[in-house]
Scaffold this active site. Structure first.
Site, PDB file in Angstrom:
ATOM      1  N   ALA A   1       0.768  -1.111  -0.062  1.00 57.03           N
ATOM      2  CA  ALA A   1       0.072  -0.174   0.135  1.00 57.03           C
ATOM      3  C   ALA A   1       0.799   1.134  -0.052  1.00 57.03           C
ATOM      4  O   ALA A   1       0.720   2.024   0.921  1.00 57.03           O
ATOM      5  CB  ALA A   1      -1.051  -0.074   1.150  1.00 57.03           C
TER       6      ALA A   1
ATOM      7  N   GLU B   1       4.319   8.009  -1.109  1.00 53.65           N
ATOM      8  CA  GLU B   1       5.533   8.710  -1.103  1.00 53.65           C
ATOM      9  C   GLU B   1       6.459   8.608  -0.073  1.00 53.65           C
ATOM     10  O   GLU B   1       7.801   8.687  -0.055  1.00 53.65           O
ATOM     11  CB  GLU B   1       5.217  10.236  -1.263  1.00 53.65           C
ATOM     12  CG  GLU B   1       4.805  10.682  -2.815  1.00 53.65           C
ATOM     13  CD  GLU B   1       5.932  10.413  -3.876  1.00 53.65           C
ATOM     14  OE1 GLU B   1       7.029  10.542  -3.495  1.00 53.65           O
ATOM     15  OE2 GLU B   1       5.653   9.980  -4.858  1.00 53.65           O
TER      16      GLU B   1
ATOM     17  N   HIS C   1       6.926   5.964   1.735  1.00 46.68           N
ATOM     18  CA  HIS C   1       7.665   4.432   1.603  1.00 46.68           C
ATOM     19  C   HIS C   1       8.849   5.005   0.359  1.00 46.68           C
ATOM     20  O   HIS C   1      10.080   4.460   0.550  1.00 46.68           O
ATOM     21  CB  HIS C   1       6.904   3.433   0.898  1.00 46.68           C
ATOM     22  CG  HIS C   1       5.855   3.134   1.963  1.00 46.68           C
ATOM     23  ND1 HIS C   1       4.608   3.282   1.795  1.00 46.68           N
ATOM     24  CD2 HIS C   1       6.245   2.410   3.196  1.00 46.68           C
ATOM     25  CE1 HIS C   1       3.712   2.839   2.705  1.00 46.68           C
ATOM     26  NE2 HIS C   1       4.476   2.027   3.726  1.00 46.68           N
TER      27      HIS C   1
ATOM     28  N   GLY D   1      11.201   4.386   8.569  1.00 42.71           N
ATOM     29  CA  GLY D   1      10.672   5.590   8.727  1.00 42.71           C
ATOM     30  C   GLY D   1      10.480   6.335  10.197  1.00 42.71           C
ATOM     31  O   GLY D   1      10.084   5.410  10.764  1.00 42.71           O
TER      32      GLY D   1
ATOM     33  N   LYS E   1       8.289   8.099  10.944  1.00 45.80           N
ATOM     34  CA  LYS E   1       6.815   8.206  11.230  1.00 45.80           C
ATOM     35  C   LYS E   1       6.593   7.172  12.371  1.00 45.80           C
ATOM     36  O   LYS E   1       5.700   7.371  13.248  1.00 45.80           O
ATOM     37  CB  LYS E   1       6.222   7.651   9.771  1.00 45.80           C
ATOM     38  CG  LYS E   1       4.672   7.186  10.065  1.00 45.80           C
ATOM     39  CD  LYS E   1       3.707   8.306  10.052  1.00 45.80           C
ATOM     40  CE  LYS E   1       2.385   8.076  10.427  1.00 45.80           C
ATOM     41  NZ  LYS E   1       1.880   6.857   9.945  1.00 45.80           N
ATOM     42  N   ASP E   2       6.972   5.937  12.383  1.00 42.48           N
ATOM     43  CA  ASP E   2       6.793   5.073  13.404  1.00 42.48           C
ATOM     44  C   ASP E   2       8.371   5.034  14.365  1.00 42.48           C
ATOM     45  O   ASP E   2       9.035   4.245  14.443  1.00 42.48           O
ATOM     46  CB  ASP E   2       6.703   3.669  12.734  1.00 42.48           C
ATOM     47  CG  ASP E   2       5.713   3.322  11.818  1.00 42.48           C
ATOM     48  OD1 ASP E   2       4.431   3.292  12.223  1.00 42.48           O
ATOM     49  OD2 ASP E   2       5.733   3.562  10.810  1.00 42.48           O
TER      50      ASP E   2
ATOM     51  N   SER F   1       0.311   8.220   5.339  1.00 46.75           N
ATOM     52  CA  SER F   1      -0.006   6.749   5.854  1.00 46.75           C
ATOM     53  C   SER F   1      -0.995   6.178   4.586  1.00 46.75           C
ATOM     54  O   SER F   1      -1.841   6.670   4.223  1.00 46.75           O
ATOM     55  CB  SER F   1      -0.777   6.843   7.306  1.00 46.75           C
ATOM     56  OG  SER F   1      -1.400   5.698   7.499  1.00 46.75           O
TER      57      SER F   1
HETATM   58  P1  AMP Z   1       4.577   0.053   6.609  1.00 49.96           P
HETATM   59  O1  AMP Z   1       4.447  -0.307   5.214  1.00 49.96           O
HETATM   60  O2  AMP Z   1       3.517   1.031   7.199  1.00 49.96           O
HETATM   61  O3  AMP Z   1       4.951  -0.992   7.562  1.00 49.96           O
HETATM   62  O4  AMP Z   1       5.917   1.005   6.554  1.00 49.96           O
HETATM   63  C1  AMP Z   1       7.038   0.537   6.149  1.00 49.96           C
HETATM   64  C2  AMP Z   1       8.090   1.720   6.368  1.00 49.96           C
HETATM   65  O5  AMP Z   1       7.598   3.030   5.872  1.00 49.96           O
HETATM   66  C3  AMP Z   1       8.264   1.914   7.993  1.00 49.96           C
HETATM   67  O6  AMP Z   1       9.593   1.974   8.226  1.00 49.96           O
HETATM   68  C4  AMP Z   1       7.599   3.124   8.141  1.00 49.96           C
HETATM   69  O7  AMP Z   1       7.883   3.800   9.287  1.00 49.96           O
HETATM   70  C5  AMP Z   1       7.713   3.890   6.751  1.00 49.96           C
HETATM   71  N1  AMP Z   1       6.850   5.052   6.732  1.00 49.96           N
HETATM   72  C6  AMP Z   1       5.442   4.957   6.602  1.00 49.96           C
HETATM   73  N2  AMP Z   1       4.860   6.090   6.650  1.00 49.96           N
HETATM   74  C7  AMP Z   1       5.730   6.908   6.331  1.00 49.96           C
HETATM   75  C8  AMP Z   1       6.190   8.531   6.122  1.00 49.96           C
HETATM   76  N3  AMP Z   1       4.852   9.123   5.964  1.00 49.96           N
HETATM   77  N4  AMP Z   1       7.242   8.908   5.935  1.00 49.96           N
HETATM   78  C9  AMP Z   1       8.533   8.392   6.192  1.00 49.96           C
HETATM   79  N5  AMP Z   1       8.365   6.745   6.396  1.00 49.96           N
HETATM   80  C10 AMP Z   1       7.222   6.325   6.415  1.00 49.96           C
END
Ligand code: AMP
Length: 295
Positions: free
Chosen positions: A32, A35, A37, A147, A149-150, A185
């Protein structure tokens, strides 16, 4: 872009690159993609010779009532986005590739996992470290990008890499935001237009709070005797450093009120840690997390 769907094919390719002495950068995701990611993949590309991305919706980090089944999955769209930033290899493992004995959160996250997200999602970080440790073992990257973000997750992973003495450099990626500052997100797509307006207040309120806290800390630095503190013996520097947490209670309560007044339904946490102000709020059925620097 090479697309591999099992760990045997993955490891063949990685071994070839290792034999050529190429540096491998890795970005684990659950797909999913947006930008935010892609910004991590750009960091990987500029710090390594090859960029590997995994897409795996990890069952062990979702609680039974969470949205594992409903988590958005759109492989074609994700692959197109990854091609657009010149990712070298995408790993799309099956559950059996990652968990040959069945999904289990069998690794325990360290102290960084305490509080914050864990208050709301107990066991979540055990699932995260369980999958990331396995992905690290299979991909064998030199660097991995996570990221901010987390932010708590980033700390948990850093701690895990250190504890296990993994030869992997963990590189943080700044939060990618929309033009109103809303942290990108995958779940933002579910916000109604009305909710989107409210959601965009989160980063504004956090940034104001951070600026206010810093101003108070600065004032305390210049005028320490006005700060009633059992820590006067620490000198001006010690007082200034403590000024934020000591003054934090009122400011934080005030900010919680502001968030509720802005239209959020619940403030799950609003706390400072790691020189960050971290928040989780509920808006309708969704929960949003964000954080800003307080230094
Ligand atoms: P996820 O697919 O949600 O597990 O996220 C994968 C990676 O993308 C994780 O390291 C997140 O912290 C990062 N990530 C998600 N959203 C953002 C964002 N808005 N800015 C920077 N990194 C992000």
């Amino acid at each position: 872009m090479i697309v591999v769907r099992n760990k045997i094919d993955l490891q063949k390719k990685i071994s070839e690159w290792k034999a050529m002495d190429l540096k491998v950068g890795f970005v684990p995701t659950m797909g999913a993609l947006h930008e935010g990611h892609l910004s991590l993949m750009k960091i990987a590309k500029s710090n390594a010779d090859r960029c590997v991305v995994s897409i795996f919706v990890n069952p062990t980090q979702f609680a039974p009532h969470e949205d594992f089944d409903k988590y958005p999955r759109d492989e074609k769209r994700d692959l197109d986005l990854l091609r657009s930033v010149n990712v070298d290899l995408v790993y799309l493992p099956s559950v059996a590739d990652i968990y040959p004995n069945g999904p289990a959160a069998d690794l325990k996250a360290g102290p960084a996992a305490q509080g914050l997200e864990t208050l709301i999602r107990p066991g979540h970080f055990d699932g995260v470290v369980s999958v990331v440790a396995r992905l690290f073992a299979q991909v064998g990257p030199d660097i991995a990008i996570f990221g901010e973000k987390d932010f708590q997750q980033l700390q948990v992973i850093r701690e895990m890499a250190q504890d296990k003495k993994l030869p992997i450099e963990i590189i943080p990626g700044p939060i990618a935001r929309d033009e109103f500052g809303l942290a990108l997100s995958s779940r933002n797509a579910y916000l109604s237009p009305e909710e989107l307006k409210i959601a965009r207040r989160l980063n504004v309120i956090l940034s104001d709070l951070s600026a206010e806290a810093l101003a108070k800390a600065e004032a305390a630095k210049n005028c320490p005797p006005t700060l009633p503190s059992p820590h006067w013996g620490e000198g001006y520097e010690g007082l200034a450093q403590r000024a934020y947490p000591e003054l934090g209670g009122d400011i934080i309560e005030d900010a919680k009120e502001k968030l509720l007044a802005a239209g959020f339904d619940e403030v799950q946490y609003l706390e400072t840690r790691w020189n960050r102000l971290l928040a989780a709020v509920k808006l309708g059925k969704l929960r949003l997390i964000d954080n800003v620097a307080v230094q």
